[in-house]
Motif scaffolding. Sequence first.
Motif, mmCIF file in Angstrom:
data_model
loop_
_atom_site.group_PDB
_atom_site.id
_atom_site.type_symbol
_atom_site.label_atom_id
_atom_site.label_comp_id
_atom_site.label_asym_id
_atom_site.label_seq_id
_atom_site.Cartn_x
_atom_site.Cartn_y
_atom_site.Cartn_z
ATOM 1 N N VAL A 88 0.873 -1.178 0.000
ATOM 2 C CA VAL A 88 0.000 0.000 0.000
ATOM 3 C C VAL A 88 0.906 1.222 0.000
ATOM 4 C CG1 VAL A 88 -1.945 1.131 1.114
ATOM 5 C CG2 VAL A 88 -1.666 -1.322 1.321
ATOM 6 N N LYS A 89 1.355 1.560 -1.205
ATOM 7 C CA LYS A 89 2.394 2.584 -1.319
ATOM 8 C C LYS A 89 1.894 3.950 -0.901
ATOM 9 C CE LYS A 89 4.217 -0.111 -5.072
ATOM 10 N NZ LYS A 89 3.858 -0.359 -6.471
ATOM 11 N N SER A 90 0.603 4.161 -1.067
ATOM 12 C CA SER A 90 0.107 5.509 -0.771
ATOM 13 C C SER A 90 0.189 5.819 0.719
ATOM 14 C CB SER A 90 -1.326 5.670 -1.275
ATOM 15 O OG SER A 90 -2.200 4.825 -0.555
ATOM 16 N N ARG B 9 18.282 8.293 5.049
ATOM 17 C CA ARG B 9 18.261 8.258 3.588
ATOM 18 C C ARG B 9 16.803 8.281 3.125
ATOM 19 N NH1 ARG B 9 19.881 4.349 0.180
ATOM 20 N NH2 ARG B 9 19.709 2.725 1.758
ATOM 21 N N GLU B 10 16.602 8.974 2.011
ATOM 22 C CA GLU B 10 15.241 9.013 1.461
ATOM 23 C C GLU B 10 14.977 7.758 0.640
ATOM 24 O OE1 GLU B 10 13.052 11.203 2.199
ATOM 25 O OE2 GLU B 10 14.356 12.662 3.179
ATOM 26 N N THR B 15 8.239 3.855 -1.158
ATOM 27 C CA THR B 15 8.465 3.420 -2.533
ATOM 28 C C THR B 15 8.412 4.626 -3.462
ATOM 29 O OG1 THR B 15 7.268 1.439 -1.925
ATOM 30 C CG2 THR B 15 7.745 1.753 -4.254
ATOM 31 N N PRO B 16 9.482 4.830 -4.212
ATOM 32 C CA PRO B 16 9.484 6.018 -5.070
ATOM 33 C C PRO B 16 8.635 5.804 -6.322
ATOM 34 C CG PRO B 16 11.562 4.850 -5.280
ATOM 35 C CD PRO B 16 10.725 4.072 -4.323
ATOM 36 N N ILE B 17 7.318 5.966 -6.192
ATOM 37 C CA ILE B 17 6.435 5.898 -7.362
ATOM 38 C C ILE B 17 5.476 7.065 -7.259
ATOM 39 C CG2 ILE B 17 4.807 4.336 -6.197
ATOM 40 C CD1 ILE B 17 4.160 3.167 -8.952
ATOM 41 N N HIS B 18 5.203 7.693 -8.399
ATOM 42 C CA HIS B 18 4.295 8.832 -8.363
ATOM 43 C C HIS B 18 2.875 8.330 -8.092
ATOM 44 C CE1 HIS B 18 2.287 12.527 -9.442
ATOM 45 N NE2 HIS B 18 3.473 13.126 -9.372
ATOM 46 N N PRO B 19 2.195 8.942 -7.122
ATOM 47 C CA PRO B 19 0.857 8.444 -6.763
ATOM 48 C C PRO B 19 -0.121 8.463 -7.932
ATOM 49 C CG PRO B 19 1.448 10.397 -5.467
ATOM 50 C CD PRO B 19 2.647 10.018 -6.251
#
Lengths: 154, 343
Positions: A88-90, B9-10, B15-19
Amino acid sequence: MDTVVYLALSAAGLALAYVIGDVIERRHYGEIRRREVATRQCMATTARTLPEQWSVAATELVTGSVVISVDHFKRFLAGLRTIVGGRVKSFESLLDRARREAMLRMKEEAIARGCDAVINVRIETSRLAAATRNGKGTAGVEILAFGTAIRRAG
Amino acid sequence: MEYRPRLPREGVNRTPIHPLRESAVLLGGVVAVGALLLVVLGIALNLLLPHVSADCEMRLSRPFWAPGQAGQQGDPRHQALQPLVDRLAGHWSDNPYDLQVGLVEEPRPNAFAVPGGVILVTTGLLARTESENEVAFVLAHEIGHFAARDHLRRLGRGLLFAWVVGHFGGGVAPVDLVEQITARGFDRHQEAAADRFGLALVAALYGHVAGALDFFQRLPDATAGAAGDVAAYFSTHPVTRARLDGLRALARERGWPLTGPVQPLAPALHQEAVPDHEQGEGQAIEGRHDDPGRPQGAAVVGDEIFEGVEDHLLPPPGAGGVGFPVTVPYRSLPSPDQWPEAA
């Protein structure tokens, strides 16, 4: 026609929630990074014991706590995610912000009390009362960071 | 032990993904799979439908249409409508249904084919019809839906849609939306097929199709650019010029005469067009709605009597003086001393 209006309103609500949430998140991350630089000299460790060469003038319990809730867009995204499963990345960025904010508040509290380090740091999460009557949805979670602040002698 | 005060660290716990990208992927995937499910199950439904007998359908659905609810046997309007349905159904050679007609007190004109062989007609529709032939075509059209089993197809599709969206939508899709979409009418092809079947029934009953299409022909012109009530009818029964032209062409092709003696509306049905509030305010509406002197039967085909269909329409609720020179006296609530004894 009603359907179109409904969909348009829903999409507008989501877009608004996304824009507002995005602005707040960017600002918050900027603030977090600035404060992390400012407090980096205050050591925070999960070690339960002090380095042997330290002499301690005072110890104190310090806490940092933050309560967060999800926004409309993130909830929508998480709802979609529950259909197919997976990370659930959001919610990840939300919790990341909350943990770092709690740690910062704890360290700032330690610094305000003239301490140099916090040892035996723990982070806990507890869920607050459900937001909806059916028990689904979350009003928010509390992230609590706490530890023993140390003031070194000399 | 050495301690280095380093910054976090970032991207470790995030998870680096655009929402927006994530939502597009998720939404697209879910909608695509849901649509695929609907298509596949829709095909399965079509294969299954012929195996559901009318007997089985009536047994399952009649409990929901108790006589008092749908039949209204005592109502003179029902007593006028039911024989018409029976006569029409008599010309449908392999009719497996025991067709029943029911009235719905509803000012908006509409008619429905309900599972179990029940045809529901709104009082608003009756109020807008001028001859028996018009009513017959509306009823025959609904019988056509039974012949094609459109009503079951719609019910099945509605259930499928509700299941797919409700179950698969994971609480994201709102239930209201599902209801709205499933409440839609038949599609264009189903309507056209029901029209052809209905016209054939009317032709078989009267020996001609005169007057049958008048109801459909009249409404669009009379209500151009107005009347939300009538718009509601067209949202489920779209009447296009092409549709009417196609029906006339069909009549010519089959040799059904387009002219002939038109049956007057049964008095019980016609009474409906003069609601009680009109009687009280007869003065105001007189001259626009000259009922007593009207030559029933012969003249209803002619155009001159319909200077404006709105003359024959019920005033919409709350339409104080808009197009109607009457203030509609609403039936007021009975005073407390008139209330029935509490049980």
